[in-house]
Enzyme design. Structure first.
Site, short mmCIF file in Angstrom:
data_model
loop_
_atom_site.label_atom_id
_atom_site.label_comp_id
_atom_site.label_asym_id
_atom_site.label_seq_id
_atom_site.Cartn_x
_atom_site.Cartn_y
_atom_site.Cartn_z
CE LYS A 129 7.32 -3.69 15.88
NZ LYS A 129 6.24 -2.72 16.78
CE LYS A 140 5.39 -5.96 13.24
NZ LYS A 140 4.86 -4.73 14.28
C1 PBG Z 1 3.30 -0.67 16.28
C2 PBG Z 1 3.35 -1.86 15.54
C3 PBG Z 1 3.62 -1.70 14.17
C4 PBG Z 1 3.22 -3.07 13.51
C5 PBG Z 1 2.61 -3.47 14.60
N1 PBG Z 1 2.68 -2.98 15.78
C6 PBG Z 1 4.44 -0.72 13.22
C7 PBG Z 1 5.88 -0.17 13.47
O1 PBG Z 1 6.41 -0.76 14.35
O2 PBG Z 1 6.19 0.73 12.93
C8 PBG Z 1 3.45 -3.40 11.94
C9 PBG Z 1 2.61 -4.15 11.53
C10 PBG Z 1 2.59 -4.48 10.00
O3 PBG Z 1 3.57 -3.94 9.18
O4 PBG Z 1 1.64 -5.22 9.58
N2 PBG Z 1 4.87 -0.42 16.93
#
Ligand code: PBG
Length: 326
Positions: A195, A248
């Protein structure tokens, strides 16, 4: 006359021929639909930066789930918007928290729908970070303890899959051990293994009201410039017991998807994030692109890069396209 070059166009000569040799097919079964559930009795509200995406109060969730089932969507991932937040994210692991209640409701009205619980704290902390803060920094091991109880409360509420997303080191191990000890050996973990600290999450933070109130997430989410680090992250999560590996965001990271795909035998999942969705919707609203063709091309490219599944706000749109009633 015999030519000395290859005739690639032979296999593109008609629609039937192209159907015959197509290598990648996107299906509704590949899609996971994110749903934002919010505490309270208001009506559903559309997220301004994400047209077509809503924050749902519990009493309007049933109708949405019924629509998803009609469209053939078999899995959802839940994100929660609590009324109250505190510095340790109590709402994330409260047995009557919004995600726990939404999970119970969905499993009650539609037992066949797979409910994936996003396991993180940022939507529930007043500082908006994904863990416990001490001395201005997110504490890894103290955050793990809270993630574990969050996952357990979600499993207890009936979640079919636990999806930890806070990027603390060791989160898969701690959650796996916690689930096993509590008798949830059968519940899989879909880890946000790779991520990135991405600007593509902007609209999500509006939708989930989860923007960090100070600093950023760069000490726990990854630097977009790094590839080998992604492979180390994926490897640790697999060793710690993950059942699925998420990469992601998706679009700018398809090289990483392919790298992970080539090194694991686990299903790889792309998260087609909020910013990727918002850009398409905005361009389409201006009449600048053909939305349906762009969406199908983007999602097909994710599958071609090697994913088995895609978490996407376009899931309902794609299910409609595939049914032919766009
Ligand atoms: C929680 C989380 C996030 C997203 C999914 N789970 C936000 C982040 O990390 O700031 C983002 C998903 C998206 O942008 O569609 N941590």
């Amino acid at each position: 006359m015999n030519q000395s070059f290859d005739r690639h166009r032979r296999l593109r000569s008609s629609a039937a021929m192209r159907d015959l040799v197509r290598e990648t097919v996107l299906q509704t079964d590949d899609l996971i639909y994110p749903i934002f559930v919010k505490e309270g009795n208001n009506t559903k509200t559309e997220v301004t930066s994400m047209p077509g995406v809503f924050q749902f109060p519990l009493h309007e969730l049933e109708e949405e789930v019924a629509e998803l089932i009609k469209l053939g969507i078999k899995a959802i991932i839940l994100f929660g918007l609590p009324n109250d937040k505190d510095d340790i994210g109590t709402g994330a692991y409260h047995s009557h928290g919004i995600v726990q209640e939404a999970t119970r409701l969905v499993k009650n009205i539609a037992p066949e729908m797979l409910v994936i619980a996003d396991t993180c704290l940022c939507e529930f902390t007043d500082h908006g970070h994904c863990g416990v803060i001490e001395n201005g920094e997110v504490q890894n091991d103290k955050s793990l303890a809270l993630l574990k109880i969050t996952a357990l409360s979600q499993a207890e509420a009936g979640a079919d899959i636990i999806a930890p997303s806070n990027m603390m080191d060791g989160f898969v191990k701690v959650i796996r051990d916690g689930l096993d000890e509590a008798g949830y050996q059968h519940i899989p973990i879909m880890s946000y293994a790779v991520k990135y600290a991405s600007a593509f999450y902007g609209p999500f933070r509006d939708a989930a009201n989860s923007a960090p109130q100070f600093g950023d997430r760069k000490t726990y989410q990854m630097d977009p410039a790094n590839r080998l680090e992604a492979l180390r992250e994926a490897q640790s999560d697999e060793q710690e017991g993950a059942d699925f590996l998420i990469v992601k965001p998706a679009l700018s990271y398809l090289d990483i998807v392919r790298d992970v795909r080539d090194r694991t035998n686990l299903p790889v999942v792309a998260y087609n994030v909020s910013g990727e969705y918002a850009m398409v919707k905005a361009a389409s609203a201006n009449g600048w692109i053909d939305e349906q063709r762009i969406v199908m091309e983007m999602l097909t490219s994710m599958k071609r890069a090697g994913v088995s599944l895609i978490i996407t706000y376009f899931a309902k749109d794609v299910a409609r396209y595939l049914k032919g009633d766009a």
